[in-house]
Write an enzyme that holds these catalytic residues in place. Structure first.
Site, PDB file in Angstrom:
ATOM      1  N   HIS A  19       1.011  -1.186   0.105  1.00  6.05           N
ATOM      2  CA  HIS A  19      -0.124  -0.007   0.171  1.00  6.05           C
ATOM      3  C   HIS A  19       1.043   1.108  -0.123  1.00  6.05           C
ATOM      4  O   HIS A  19       1.933   1.108  -0.044  1.00  6.05           O
ATOM      5  CB  HIS A  19      -0.743  -0.073   1.111  1.00  6.05           C
ATOM      6  CG  HIS A  19      -0.356  -0.052   2.545  1.00  6.05           C
ATOM      7  ND1 HIS A  19       0.242   1.092   3.019  1.00  6.05           N
ATOM      8  CD2 HIS A  19      -0.541  -0.873   3.412  1.00  6.05           C
ATOM      9  CE1 HIS A  19       0.503   0.837   4.162  1.00  6.05           C
ATOM     10  NE2 HIS A  19       0.379  -0.592   4.610  1.00  6.05           N
ATOM     11  N   HIS A  22       3.833   1.621   2.363  1.00  9.95           N
ATOM     12  CA  HIS A  22       4.847   0.760   2.074  1.00  9.95           C
ATOM     13  C   HIS A  22       5.796   1.508   0.643  1.00  9.95           C
ATOM     14  O   HIS A  22       6.989   1.599   0.651  1.00  9.95           O
ATOM     15  CB  HIS A  22       4.686  -0.494   1.291  1.00  9.95           C
ATOM     16  CG  HIS A  22       4.011  -1.349   2.231  1.00  9.95           C
ATOM     17  ND1 HIS A  22       2.713  -2.063   2.113  1.00  9.95           N
ATOM     18  CD2 HIS A  22       4.303  -1.612   3.681  1.00  9.95           C
ATOM     19  CE1 HIS A  22       2.477  -2.509   3.088  1.00  9.95           C
ATOM     20  NE2 HIS A  22       3.104  -2.514   4.233  1.00  9.95           N
ATOM     21  N   CYS A 130      -4.195 -13.942  22.417  1.00 12.48           N
ATOM     22  CA  CYS A 130      -2.945 -13.086  21.558  1.00 12.48           C
ATOM     23  C   CYS A 130      -1.975 -13.895  21.330  1.00 12.48           C
ATOM     24  O   CYS A 130      -1.023 -13.606  20.580  1.00 12.48           O
ATOM     25  CB  CYS A 130      -2.707 -11.848  22.475  1.00 12.48           C
ATOM     26  SG  CYS A 130      -3.827 -10.653  22.815  1.00 12.48           S
ATOM     27  N   CYS A 145      -7.272  -8.446  29.058  1.00  9.16           N
ATOM     28  CA  CYS A 145      -6.642  -8.150  27.618  1.00  9.16           C
ATOM     29  C   CYS A 145      -7.779  -7.239  26.883  1.00  9.16           C
ATOM     30  O   CYS A 145      -8.800  -7.722  26.825  1.00  9.16           O
ATOM     31  CB  CYS A 145      -6.499  -9.617  26.881  1.00  9.16           C
ATOM     32  SG  CYS A 145      -6.186  -9.199  25.016  1.00  9.16           S
ATOM     33  N   HIS A 148      -9.308  -9.550  23.779  1.00  9.72           N
ATOM     34  CA  HIS A 148     -10.135 -10.690  24.007  1.00  9.72           C
ATOM     35  C   HIS A 148     -11.025 -10.574  25.569  1.00  9.72           C
ATOM     36  O   HIS A 148     -11.766 -11.362  25.701  1.00  9.72           O
ATOM     37  CB  HIS A 148      -9.171 -11.765  24.396  1.00  9.72           C
ATOM     38  CG  HIS A 148      -8.536 -12.146  23.116  1.00  9.72           C
ATOM     39  ND1 HIS A 148      -7.139 -11.465  22.514  1.00  9.72           N
ATOM     40  CD2 HIS A 148      -8.666 -12.972  21.920  1.00  9.72           C
ATOM     41  CE1 HIS A 148      -6.749 -11.895  21.588  1.00  9.72           C
ATOM     42  NE2 HIS A 148      -7.604 -12.673  21.028  1.00  9.72           N
ATOM     43  N   LYS A 296      -3.071   6.663  10.906  1.00 11.17           N
ATOM     44  CA  LYS A 296      -2.119   5.903  10.031  1.00 11.17           C
ATOM     45  C   LYS A 296      -2.778   4.805   9.275  1.00 11.17           C
ATOM     46  O   LYS A 296      -3.871   4.241   9.482  1.00 11.17           O
ATOM     47  CB  LYS A 296      -1.158   5.170  11.025  1.00 11.17           C
ATOM     48  CG  LYS A 296      -0.044   4.305  10.177  1.00 11.17           C
ATOM     49  CD  LYS A 296       0.785   3.692  10.872  1.00 11.17           C
ATOM     50  CE  LYS A 296       1.773   2.725  10.200  1.00 11.17           C
ATOM     51  NZ  LYS A 296       1.905   1.297  10.556  1.00 11.17           N
ATOM     52  N   LYS A 299      -3.372  -1.889   7.034  1.00 13.46           N
ATOM     53  CA  LYS A 299      -4.422  -2.765   6.546  1.00 13.46           C
ATOM     54  C   LYS A 299      -5.669  -2.961   7.630  1.00 13.46           C
ATOM     55  O   LYS A 299      -6.788  -3.129   7.164  1.00 13.46           O
ATOM     56  CB  LYS A 299      -3.632  -3.991   6.386  1.00 13.46           C
ATOM     57  CG  LYS A 299      -4.436  -5.161   5.805  1.00 13.46           C
ATOM     58  CD  LYS A 299      -3.515  -6.227   5.719  1.00 13.46           C
ATOM     59  CE  LYS A 299      -4.318  -7.679   5.848  1.00 13.46           C
ATOM     60  NZ  LYS A 299      -4.650  -7.934   7.019  1.00 13.46           N
TER      61      LYS A 299
END
Ligand code: MSP
Length: 510
Positions: A19, A22, A130, A145, A148, A296, A299
């Site tokens: 993307h 990169h 994780c 967490c 989760h 930012k 993906k």
């Protein structure tokens, strides 16, 4: 002696398709390489893919595919994208390649033998969801967490640790002794302040019970290597290290990275190199983030921009120009289709494209192919002085990593030629046969200025640069030498067709 240098991009994780984020580091490296080649340097440019680790193993699993097939496919996608975008890499490095695997094992064994790697029990809070230890600061207010919503369980795990903390002082000393190691300055300061806190050791193994997709430790087959320890070594292994280590190449190494991976490069990597008895790279040049709507591009957020689509929609090499024009290296910038469109229209279609077509159309009708140097007036000489000034400003921008300044100076040259044409009014000169000689000189000056403009912009717009030079009959390759930018020419064979360099574009309505 020819100056040699070595430029690297990060190795991109194969859990995402290429993307815009990169593309930025890759394009900057490509532009820097072409700029250096024009100045007679030899450059080795490395890019590639980072293919081990949990994220990648998981991604392949979710797609129910053998991991190797999956990484082959995504790695090939990166390679093909860069090729289609004209990225002139010399080495496409993959961390699954066999020589890399062997060299990583060699590095591990060397450090183990030197006592730099030790086996320790590690106790922490483990989240099964994780599959990793979480730090206290990662937990939510309820001590769960956050992903989760489960309480992590205290677990003891034995792992191998690289004694990184030993190198804290040496890294600080290296940064002090090499003030241009980490650029721009703000990232050097960030690293220094981080190094003022206590530095821990680095866990460099993962038990096979929870991760198999990695390089097996040469001294313990129950473990694989932590992905960063494996991936960072690529930069060094590609220079032939250890058996055929090209120290000259290594000593001129610049790593281009994004600010998210500053710590791993400035600290982990420096410590690893020092432990292996190798000097840290010459420069770490750190870029900011491309943001979309203030966050930012990534993906996982689903807000990605695909580089090839941009080039297809808005024209070849336009992404290169836009990214360098829009981002001040080291700071974040916002990507927006509107600013892309405005940039293409203002600087490329209306700027360079329009100027070339305007001057060439005038030349086709009126230029006889040459003009004598003696016919230059003071005004012409003054107009031509802008050539050398622009070359100086252009190079200054590159040496300071201020590509925006280079491009500004270049755009000023384009405007300067436009103004010269407006002032000299070649169309009016063409009406009076007695002024035919003057007309030749004016058009000749325009062609000389266009030659400079085309040669200088070559690293950023290689296609438009070559097409323009061809159209004015300059046969030399702009890639070969920047001297062509200031080469005085009094003969130009202007082509009969005017190249259409850049189209005016419109933002899609959706
Ligand atoms: N695999 C590691 C790097 C190992 S290097 C030995 C990695 N890969 S990554 O694919 O996640 O990201 C690599 C780099 O891509 C980032 O450091 C950054 O240079 C670039 N970018 C990814 N997203 C970006 C933006 N949105 N904006 C600018 N660059 C960003 O980290």
């Amino acid at each position: 002696m020819t100056k040699r240098s070595y430029l690297t991009t990060p190795l991109y994780y194969v859990n995402a398709r290429p993307h815009l984020g990169h593309s930025y580091t890759t394009i900057v490296a490509d532009v820097m390489k072409r700029h250096r080649l024009q100045r007679g340097e030899e450059v080795v440019f490395l890019t590639g893919t980072d293919e081990h680790g949990e994220k990648i193993e998981q991604m392949a699993k979710t797609q129910d595919r053998p991991v190797m097939d999956f990484v082959n496919e995504v790695s090939a996608d990166f390679r093909a994208t860069w090729e289609k975008m004209g990225i002139s890499f010399d080495i496409f490095y993959r961390t699954t390649q066999l020589d890399h695997v062997a060299k990583v094992k060699h590095a591990l064994q060397t450090l183990k033998d030197k006592g730099e790697i030790v086996f320790r029990e590690y106790e922490g809070l483990y989240c099964v969801g994780c599959e990793r230890f979480l730090t206290e600061s990662e937990l939510n207010a309820k001590g769960l967490c956050p992903d989760h919503e489960k309480k992590p369980e205290p677990r003891k795990e034995a792992n191998y640790f690289f004694l990184m903390s030993k190198y804290q002082g040496a890294i600080l000393a290296h940064i002090e002794a090499h003030p241009d190691f980490i650029q721009p300055e703000q990232f050097k300061n960030e690293t220094v302040s981080f190094l003022k806190q206590p530095l821990g050791d680095l866990c460099i193994s993962r038990p096979k019970a929870r991760l198999t997709w990695g390089i097996e430790l040469p001294f313990d087959s129950n473990y694989v290597t932590y992905v960063w320890f494996d991936a960072l070594l690529n930069y060094l292994c590609a220079t032939g290290w250890p058996e055929n280590f090209d120290q000259g190449m290594w000593s001129e190494c610049t790593h281009l990275i994004g600010k998210d991976i500053l710590k791993t490069h400035a600290i982990y990597w420096s410590a690893m190199l020092l432990a292996l008895g190798v000097k840290p790279p010459k420069h770490l040049q750190v870029g900011g983030f491309w943001l979309i709507d203030g966050t930012k591009m990534s993906k996982s957020l689903g807000n990605v921009v695909r580089p090839l689509e941009m080039e297809e929609k808005f024209g070849k090499d336009t992404l290169r120009f836009f990214l360098l024009r829009e981002m001040s290296f080291g700071l974040d910038a916002t990507f927006g289709i509107e600013s892309y469109v405005n940039c293409v229209n203002a600087y490329l279609a209306n700027g360079m494209g329009n100027l070339v077509s305007r001057v060439l159309t005038l030349c086709q009708k009126n230029f006889k192919g040459s003009f004598p140097e003696t016919s230059l007036t003071d005004a012409d000489r003054k107009a031509l002085e802008k050539r050398a000034q622009t070359v100086v400003a252009w190079d200054k921008g590159f040496s300071e990593l201020k590509f925006q300044n280079s491009l500004k100076a270049w755009s000023e040259l384009v405007t300067h030629v436009d103004l010269y044409v407006n002032e000299m009014k070649p169309w009016a000169l063409a009406k009076d046969p007695a002024l035919s000689d003057r007309l030749q000189t004016v058009l000749g000056v325009c062609l000389q200025l266009i030659q400079t403009m085309a040669v200088l912009i070559y690293p950023v717009l290689p296609h438009a640069s070559r097409e323009t030079l061809q159209a004015i009959g300059v046969e030399k390759d702009p890639a070969a030498s920047v001297d062509l930018a200031l080469e005085n020419r009094f003969e130009f064979k202007v082509s009969l067709t005017v190249p259409k360099l850049f189209m005016r574009v419109q933002a899609p309505l959706d």
